[in-house]
Design an enzyme around this catalytic site. Structure first.
Site, mmCIF file in Angstrom:
data_model
loop_
_atom_site.group_PDB
_atom_site.id
_atom_site.type_symbol
_atom_site.label_atom_id
_atom_site.label_comp_id
_atom_site.label_asym_id
_atom_site.label_seq_id
_atom_site.Cartn_x
_atom_site.Cartn_y
_atom_site.Cartn_z
ATOM 1 N N LEU A 192 -30.321 8.700 -23.844
ATOM 2 C CA LEU A 192 -31.102 9.694 -23.276
ATOM 3 C C LEU A 192 -31.477 10.775 -24.323
ATOM 4 O O LEU A 192 -30.913 10.990 -25.065
ATOM 5 C CB LEU A 192 -30.393 10.381 -22.122
ATOM 6 N N ASP A 193 -32.665 11.411 -24.102
ATOM 7 C CA ASP A 193 -33.159 12.344 -24.866
ATOM 8 C C ASP A 193 -32.105 13.486 -24.761
ATOM 9 O O ASP A 193 -31.382 13.767 -24.100
ATOM 10 C CB ASP A 193 -34.593 12.837 -24.568
#
Length: 246
Positions: free
Chosen positions: A109-110
């Site tokens: 996930l960013d």
């Protein structure tokens, strides 16, 4: 299995270190110290305490983590703290036949994205959950910059073309319950996919949170930065084949 070997498999250090922990009285079972590193024990379901910390023996580690914003899903982060600093040392040091020790995140996930993240040291499970061929659905809660209309939803469901691939990508499901909120279900995981899909329909992601992977929802009582073991039932549910859409 010898107690020192059990500690080793759980990530408490080399066999020599684990033997030392036992001999120095730092390991107890059912409240009683065990000082023989060669004590023969059944690891299945074994509960023990190491230096005051209770630990449950797991042949393989399967975890869920509520990823907070401002963290990177990398062992060697560039700007923000690593998610792995949120885990206790044994989970990061569990021996692995591969080059990397400890549990690994399944997908990324960013740094500004929050929500459900799975971690494990089971290579087959990583492949099953991470490979786009298995079409494991992931649900994202999107906060958009501009109001979401039916035209945008229709385009996301029909498929949009991203700049690195002429083949359209589409949402498996897409619904909006307020002008700036979108619940988006994807079955593949391209780089920055949600953000790029929203941009392709003329909108912009202001906030992104993953709420579900397969049949597993992020528990309401698991706050950002916390982790917990998956139950055997949850692992089995995630392993189950994903029904194909008609």
């Amino acid at each position: 299995m010898h107690l020192q070997d059990i500690l080793y498999t759980q990530g408490f250090g080399t066999r020599r270190v684990c033997a030392g922990l036992v001999q120095q009285g730092h390991v107890s079972i059912a409240g009683a110290a065990v000082i023989d590193p060669f004590a023969d024990l059944d690891p299945e379901g074994l509960l023990f305490t190491v230096q005051g910390t209770e630990w449950a023996c797991h042949e393989k580690a399967y975890l869920m983590l509520h990823k907070p914003a401002g963290t990177e899903c990398s062992q060697k982060p560039s700007t923000y703290p690593s998610i792995y600093t949120l885990l206790p040392s044994p989970l990061r040091l569990r021996p692995n036949k591969g080059a990397v020790q400890g549990v690994q995140a399944i997908g990324r996930l960013d740094q500004d994205t929050t929500g459900l993240l799975l971690l494990t040291d089971d290579g087959q499970f990583i492949h099953k959950m991470g490979s786009p061929k298995h079409h494991v659905p992931k649900v994202y809660e999107v906060t958009a910059k501009h109001p979401i209309d039916e035209t945008q939803i229709a385009k996301l469901l029909a498929g949009v073309v991203l700049d690195d691939d002429p083949k359209p990508v589409r949402a498996a499901a897409c619904e909006s319950d307020s002008p700036l909120h979108l619940r988006l279900t994807l079955t593949e995981g391209k780089y920055h996919q949600v953000k790029r899909m929203l941009a392709a329909v003329g909108n912009r992601v202001e906030g992104l949170h993953r709420s579900r992977i397969g049949g597993l929802a992020l528990p309401d009582d698991l706050v950002p930065g916390q982790w917990r073991w998956l139950t055997a039932e949850q692992v089995a549910q995630l392993r189950a084949p994903v029904p194909r859409a008609a």
